[in-house]
Scaffold this motif. Structure first.
Motif, PDB file in Angstrom:
ATOM      1  N   GLY A   3      34.157  42.762  36.619  1.00 38.33           N
ATOM      2  CA  GLY A   3      33.667  41.455  36.218  1.00 38.33           C
ATOM      3  C   GLY A   3      32.402  41.638  35.458  1.00 38.33           C
ATOM      4  N   SER A   4      31.835  40.555  35.024  1.00 34.13           N
ATOM      5  CA  SER A   4      30.552  40.651  34.359  1.00 34.13           C
ATOM      6  C   SER A   4      29.516  41.056  35.389  1.00 34.13           C
ATOM      7  CB  SER A   4      30.177  39.302  33.782  1.00 34.13           C
ATOM      8  OG  SER A   4      31.255  38.812  33.064  1.00 34.13           O
ATOM      9  N   GLY A  27      28.919  33.050  36.590  1.00 32.62           N
ATOM     10  CA  GLY A  27      30.112  33.820  36.324  1.00 32.62           C
ATOM     11  C   GLY A  27      29.956  35.308  36.506  1.00 32.62           C
ATOM     12  N   VAL A  62      32.069  33.773  43.473  1.00 29.39           N
ATOM     13  CA  VAL A  62      31.876  33.702  42.030  1.00 29.39           C
ATOM     14  C   VAL A  62      32.580  32.463  41.496  1.00 29.39           C
ATOM     15  CG1 VAL A  62      32.261  34.902  39.874  1.00 29.39           C
ATOM     16  CG2 VAL A  62      31.833  36.190  41.939  1.00 29.39           C
ATOM     17  N   GLN A  63      31.914  31.753  40.599  1.00 31.76           N
ATOM     18  CA  GLN A  63      32.474  30.520  40.056  1.00 31.76           C
ATOM     19  C   GLN A  63      33.732  30.816  39.253  1.00 31.76           C
ATOM     20  OE1 GLN A  63      31.372  29.368  36.410  1.00 31.76           O
ATOM     21  NE2 GLN A  63      31.090  27.219  36.779  1.00 31.76           N
ATOM     22  N   ALA A 157      12.658  39.019  25.966  1.00 27.07           N
ATOM     23  CA  ALA A 157      12.867  38.292  24.718  1.00 27.07           C
ATOM     24  C   ALA A 157      12.811  36.790  24.947  1.00 27.07           C
ATOM     25  CB  ALA A 157      14.217  38.679  24.114  1.00 27.07           C
ATOM     26  N   ARG A 164      10.278  39.550  21.571  1.00 26.61           N
ATOM     27  CA  ARG A 164      11.591  39.332  20.963  1.00 26.61           C
ATOM     28  C   ARG A 164      11.759  40.249  19.757  1.00 26.61           C
ATOM     29  NH1 ARG A 164      11.887  33.199  20.139  1.00 26.61           N
ATOM     30  NH2 ARG A 164      11.372  33.200  22.329  1.00 26.61           N
ATOM     31  N   ARG A 196      20.785  34.393  31.992  1.00 30.34           N
ATOM     32  CA  ARG A 196      21.670  33.763  31.035  1.00 30.34           C
ATOM     33  C   ARG A 196      23.098  34.148  31.406  1.00 30.34           C
ATOM     34  NH1 ARG A 196      17.826  31.374  30.431  1.00 30.34           N
ATOM     35  NH2 ARG A 196      16.600  30.937  28.577  1.00 30.34           N
ATOM     36  N   TYR A 199      28.627  35.451  28.825  1.00 32.72           N
ATOM     37  CA  TYR A 199      29.102  35.340  27.447  1.00 32.72           C
ATOM     38  C   TYR A 199      27.942  35.132  26.489  1.00 32.72           C
ATOM     39  CZ  TYR A 199      33.634  35.101  29.624  1.00 32.72           C
ATOM     40  OH  TYR A 199      34.751  35.396  30.357  1.00 32.72           O
ATOM     41  N   ASP A 200      26.867  34.472  26.952  1.00 24.72           N
ATOM     42  CA  ASP A 200      25.677  34.345  26.108  1.00 24.72           C
ATOM     43  C   ASP A 200      25.036  35.703  25.871  1.00 24.72           C
ATOM     44  OD1 ASP A 200      24.648  31.210  27.581  1.00 24.72           O
ATOM     45  OD2 ASP A 200      25.747  31.646  25.741  1.00 24.72           O
ATOM     46  N   ALA A 202      26.602  38.511  25.895  1.00 22.73           N
ATOM     47  CA  ALA A 202      27.473  39.238  24.971  1.00 22.73           C
ATOM     48  C   ALA A 202      27.218  38.777  23.534  1.00 22.73           C
ATOM     49  CB  ALA A 202      28.934  39.016  25.353  1.00 22.73           C
ATOM     50  N   ASN A 203      26.930  37.508  23.339  1.00 25.26           N
ATOM     51  CA  ASN A 203      26.574  37.033  22.001  1.00 25.26           C
ATOM     52  C   ASN A 203      25.272  37.646  21.537  1.00 25.26           C
ATOM     53  OD1 ASN A 203      28.627  35.381  21.220  1.00 25.26           O
ATOM     54  ND2 ASN A 203      27.787  33.556  22.183  1.00 25.26           N
ATOM     55  N   LEU A 204      24.337  37.801  22.469  1.00 24.60           N
ATOM     56  CA  LEU A 204      23.059  38.412  22.106  1.00 24.60           C
ATOM     57  C   LEU A 204      23.268  39.831  21.629  1.00 24.60           C
ATOM     58  CD1 LEU A 204      20.035  38.063  22.100  1.00 24.60           C
ATOM     59  CD2 LEU A 204      19.977  38.922  24.410  1.00 24.60           C
ATOM     60  N   LEU A 206      25.478  40.812  19.758  1.00 23.23           N
ATOM     61  CA  LEU A 206      25.798  40.791  18.332  1.00 23.23           C
ATOM     62  C   LEU A 206      24.537  40.928  17.495  1.00 23.23           C
ATOM     63  CD1 LEU A 206      28.339  37.853  18.122  1.00 23.23           C
ATOM     64  CD2 LEU A 206      28.838  40.259  17.995  1.00 23.23           C
ATOM     65  N   LYS A 216      30.871  42.643  24.442  1.00 28.35           N
ATOM     66  CA  LYS A 216      31.464  42.175  25.685  1.00 28.35           C
ATOM     67  C   LYS A 216      31.549  43.323  26.688  1.00 28.35           C
ATOM     68  CE  LYS A 216      34.939  39.188  27.480  1.00 28.35           C
ATOM     69  NZ  LYS A 216      36.266  38.717  27.448  1.00 28.35           N
TER      70      LYS A 216
ATOM     71  N   GLY B  89      22.271  33.226  23.514  1.00 26.89           N
ATOM     72  CA  GLY B  89      21.196  34.203  23.427  1.00 26.89           C
ATOM     73  C   GLY B  89      19.828  33.630  23.653  1.00 26.89           C
ATOM     74  N   LYS B 197      40.465  34.994  36.456  1.00 23.30           N
ATOM     75  CA  LYS B 197      40.068  35.067  35.045  1.00 23.30           C
ATOM     76  C   LYS B 197      40.850  36.195  34.392  1.00 23.30           C
ATOM     77  CE  LYS B 197      35.538  33.209  35.716  1.00 23.30           C
ATOM     78  NZ  LYS B 197      34.125  33.325  35.601  1.00 23.30           N
ATOM     79  N   GLN B 200      38.965  39.470  33.694  1.00 22.04           N
ATOM     80  CA  GLN B 200      38.276  40.146  34.785  1.00 22.04           C
ATOM     81  C   GLN B 200      39.189  40.493  35.949  1.00 22.04           C
ATOM     82  OE1 GLN B 200      34.938  37.902  36.084  1.00 22.04           O
ATOM     83  NE2 GLN B 200      34.186  37.638  34.022  1.00 22.04           N
ATOM     84  N   LYS B 430      35.901  35.083  23.917  1.00 26.44           N
ATOM     85  CA  LYS B 430      34.809  34.190  24.281  1.00 26.44           C
ATOM     86  C   LYS B 430      35.322  32.798  24.550  1.00 26.44           C
ATOM     87  CE  LYS B 430      31.207  36.766  22.292  1.00 26.44           C
ATOM     88  NZ  LYS B 430      30.953  37.227  20.944  1.00 26.44           N
TER      89      LYS B 430
END
Lengths: 266, 460
Positions: A3-4, A27, A62-63, A157, A164, A196, A199-200, A202-204, A206, A216, B89, B197, B200, B430
């Motif tokens: 999992g994450s 999550g 976990v949600q 950051a 940052r 955070r 998935y946020d 994981a976007n960071l 990028l 990811k 982010g 999920k 996962q 995502k």
């Protein structure tokens, strides 16, 4: 369990009971509680990690799934002198109780030593100030071969705009050398507001120059690999595990001498 | 416009011609047999950035008009037009010129396939497309110029039927022959794991054609002992495997080696247990129901949640049924309609007020302001047979003269289901969206838009 994973939450002595509820709500399915040992200060002893079962009597679910969150313990050593690494080489009993061991090298020589010889799982990359040294390919490639992951933090950051800039520039210079492999992004959150969602984060990734898949993986697959790397430290070459078998308590009256016991069993 | 319409062979399908599921039966592409011809090899243009799920680098994006009116249009994001991917982010700003700006501005790959046809045409495939998409979690329809729902539609909605939630059901119960004979072979049985999920955890799904699909992570696969194939969206280090077990196979009778192996793996080697959402559509044959069969486990019957709402003064785009692309001053295109519909269903305000910080989206031009529109949303585990009945009733809505020019029916699939259409694998990158939308016009022409996210194959 894949999992994450949030690889770092700073452990403060006054940890409140409410804190473990935030990562599972976002999550995350595994969380590591971090203890930092800084050798620059006065002689510090490595304390035994507090087992998670004592801190949180019942782990929250976990949600979005029906599993409980997994809590691990982690140790970070901030090393600025080669003599500090001796602690890792000695088989201190307390060190083996931690699930994950990370090292934070402050000089180029120590970075080289950490990547090539030290028995750690994570090498932390400084994100709060300009890197005092440049990354070079040979130690980074050796670390990737050995299965050591590089860790980037994102909470500094969030706190400050100067940090940052340093975070992004240090991360990009690392990416140019390691090409996005073996990266773990974690928080060093001390308060719930600094966390955070996975998935946020994981976007960071990028922004740091990782591709979508690598970003990811930095929050999920690579963290799982780090946990397994830490588990193998408790085994023989990652192949043989030893588990203590509970000894049966024998009663006094029926105590039979060992030689006679063997005959009756045969 | 940031998407480039492509007429011709589906590029994704061309790359996945060797799909691991084996050669596909000719499907919707039989419409194209008259148009296929030997083409000279074209120079492949390298498409930078995130490629499609098959991972191929080159995708042919040269648009070439085919003889005859094009019936299908694929929309592929070509570049620029960011928005979806780079939002999170914690408010960090974009980096400077050291980065590749094209990569940052690109949203994760998504596909929108638009098709049009006539509902009463004998070879129309609208029912087939609905049947191929097995698991739907939300159905909503929007009827402009309608204040009250007709009785016929009300009774169809009330007839949607219950679905069941079974807690802690071991998977070997679904492989037991009593279950297969009672439910899988008679009628269509649908089952999907609840609260797992797809990226996962282990997930399982039972399709109406009798195939049990298990999507397991690496550790479980190595411990389970059943043969599967690596997931297509797993990357170089495979972390996810898909195991398909055909329960209606002739070689799967009670004493066969296959059956014994599967039962041993799921019962003794690595017992897996999940909460299942189940539904059964029986074609009239009387027998036990799911409730009575699983009475030993915790089973509860749930009714889908239905909400009605009437929207006032809603700007609706003007559409021409025979023109998917839309003309600049006369009608809107399918992508514009799709975005507008998404905004309406998510209750985004469309008036672009200067004080609003959330959205600056406006209804596409040309549009007309409709006095009232009826929106109904049904949430639950809804099976395709019921959706086909609802679609039929919505087509019959235009049997009497009505003010509305068109109405829409949107069906969302589960984000965490292991399959999207037929047996093509579905992943969650995502966002795990896999949805389709019907636009039905007065003359019973329809538009069908099928949209998938990043880790998904092209819809059929």
């Amino acid at each position: 369990m894949l999992g994450s994973t949030s690889m770092m939450l700073h452990h403060t002595s006054g940890i409140s009971r409410k804190q473990p509820s935030f990562p599972p709500l976002m999550g995350y399915s595994a969380v590591a509680l971090n203890h930092v040992i800084d050798f620059k200060e006065k002689k510090q002893e490595i304390i035994k990690p507090v087992p998670p079962s004592e801190l949180f009597p019942s782990l929250p679910i976990v949600q979005g799934t029906s599993k409980r969150i997994k809590v691990l313990t982690r140790l970070t050593l901030v090393v600025s002198d080669p003599s500090h690494c001796n602690l890792l080489r000695s088989t201190s009993a307390n060190i083996r109780l931690y699930d994950i061991i990370a090292v934070f090298p402050k000089t180029e020589k120590l970075f080289h030593i950490a990547c090539t010889t030290l028995d750690v799982d994570l090498v932390c990359i400084n994100v709060t100030e300009k890197l005092p040294f440049y990354f070079r390919r040979p130690p980074v490639n050796m670390a990737i071969d050995r299965g050591i992951y590089f860790e980037l933090l994102y909470t500094p950051a969030i706190k400050d705009s100067t940090m940052r800039r340093y975070t992004i520039s240090n991360a990009i210079s690392l990416m140019q050398i390691c090409k996005g492999k073996n990266i773990v992004i974690s928080s060093a959150a001390e308060r719930p507001l600094e966390l955070r969602g996975p998935y946020d984060v994981a976007n960071l990734g990028l922004l740091f120059g990782l591709s979508e898949g690598e970003a990811k993986a930095a929050v999920s697959t690579n963290c799982r690999a780090t946990m397994l790397h830490g588990e193998t430290r408790k085994s023989a070459c990652g192949v043989v595990y030893t588990v203590k078998k509970p000894r049966k308590v024998e009663e006094e009256e029926t105590a039979v001498p060992a030689c006679k016991k063997a005959k009756t069993q045969a | 416009m940031h998407t480039q319409p492509l007429r011709g062979r589906c590029p994704i399908r061309a790359e996945v011609a060797q799909s691991p599921q084996g050669p596909r039966a000719p499907s919707g592409h039989r419409r194209w047999t008259g148009h296929r011809r030997q083409r000279p090899p074209r120079p492949r243009r390298r498409h930078s950035g995130s490629g499609c799920a098959a991972g191929a680098g080159g995708r042919d994006l040269t648009a070439r008009p085919l003889p005859g009116p094009p019936r299908r249009v694929w929309q592929l994001p070509v570049g620029g037009g960011g928005g979806r991917g780079g939002g999170g982010g914690g408010g960090v700003r974009r980096a400077g010129s050291g980065m590749q700006p094209a990569q940052l501005g690109r949203a994760p790959r998504h596909l929108l396939v638009c098709e049009r046809g006539h509902a009463r045409h004998p070879r129309s495939r609208h029912a087939a497309h609905v049947r191929d998409h097995a698991y739907s979690c939300r159905v909503s329809f929007l009827i402009p110029e309608c204040g009250l729902l007709p009785e016929v539609l009300k009774s169809t909605i009330a007839d949607i039927g219950d679905y069941y939630l079974v807690r802690s059901l071991p998977i070997h119960e679904l492989v037991a022959h009593e279950f297969i004979d009672a439910f899988v072979k008679k009628g269509s049985c649908y089952a999907l794991t609840y609260k797992t999920k797809i990226d996962q955890d282990n997930t399982a799904a039972l399709l109406p054609n009798g195939k049990l699909i298990l999507s397991v992570d690496k550790d479980t696969y190595e411990e389970l002992g059943l043969q599967g194939r690596p997931s297509r969206y797993s990357g170089k280090k495979v972390m996810r495997y898909i195991i398909t077990i055909d329960l209606t196979d002739a070689g799967f009778h009670p004493e066969s080696k296959k059956h014994n192996r599967v039962l041993w793996a799921l019962k003794e080697k690595k017992p897996l247990e999940f909460d299942f959402l189940m539904a059964w559509y029986n074609t009239g044959a009387e027998g036990s129901t799911l409730m009575s069969y699983f009475s030993k486990h915790q089973i509860q019957a749930l009714r889908p949640k239905i909400t009605f709402s009437t929207l006032r003064d809603l700007p609706c785009p003007v559409l021409q049924s025979n023109d998917l692309q839309g003309k600049p001053e006369e009608s809107c295109s399918t992508e514009e309609l799709f975005e507008w519909l998404g905004a309406v269903l998510n209750q985004v305000s469309l008036d672009n007020k200067s004080s609003s910080f959330l959205s600056t989206y406006c209804c596409p031009e040309p549009n007309t302001v409709v006095e009232k529109a009826f929106l109904c949303t049904i949430t639950g585990f809804i099976i395709p047979e019921k959706i086909i009945q609802l679609l039929e009733q919505l087509c019959c809505y235009f049997g009497e003269p009505k003010l509305a020019y068109w109405l829409t029916l949107t069906v969302h699939g589960f984000a965490d289901s292991p399959v999207s259409w037929r047996e093509s694998e579905h992943g969650f990158h995502k966002g795990g969206e896999n949805l389709y939308n019907f636009v039905i016009f007065r003359n019973l022409d329809y538009w069908l838009q099928m949209a998938v996210g990043a880790h998904d194959d092209c819809p059929p």
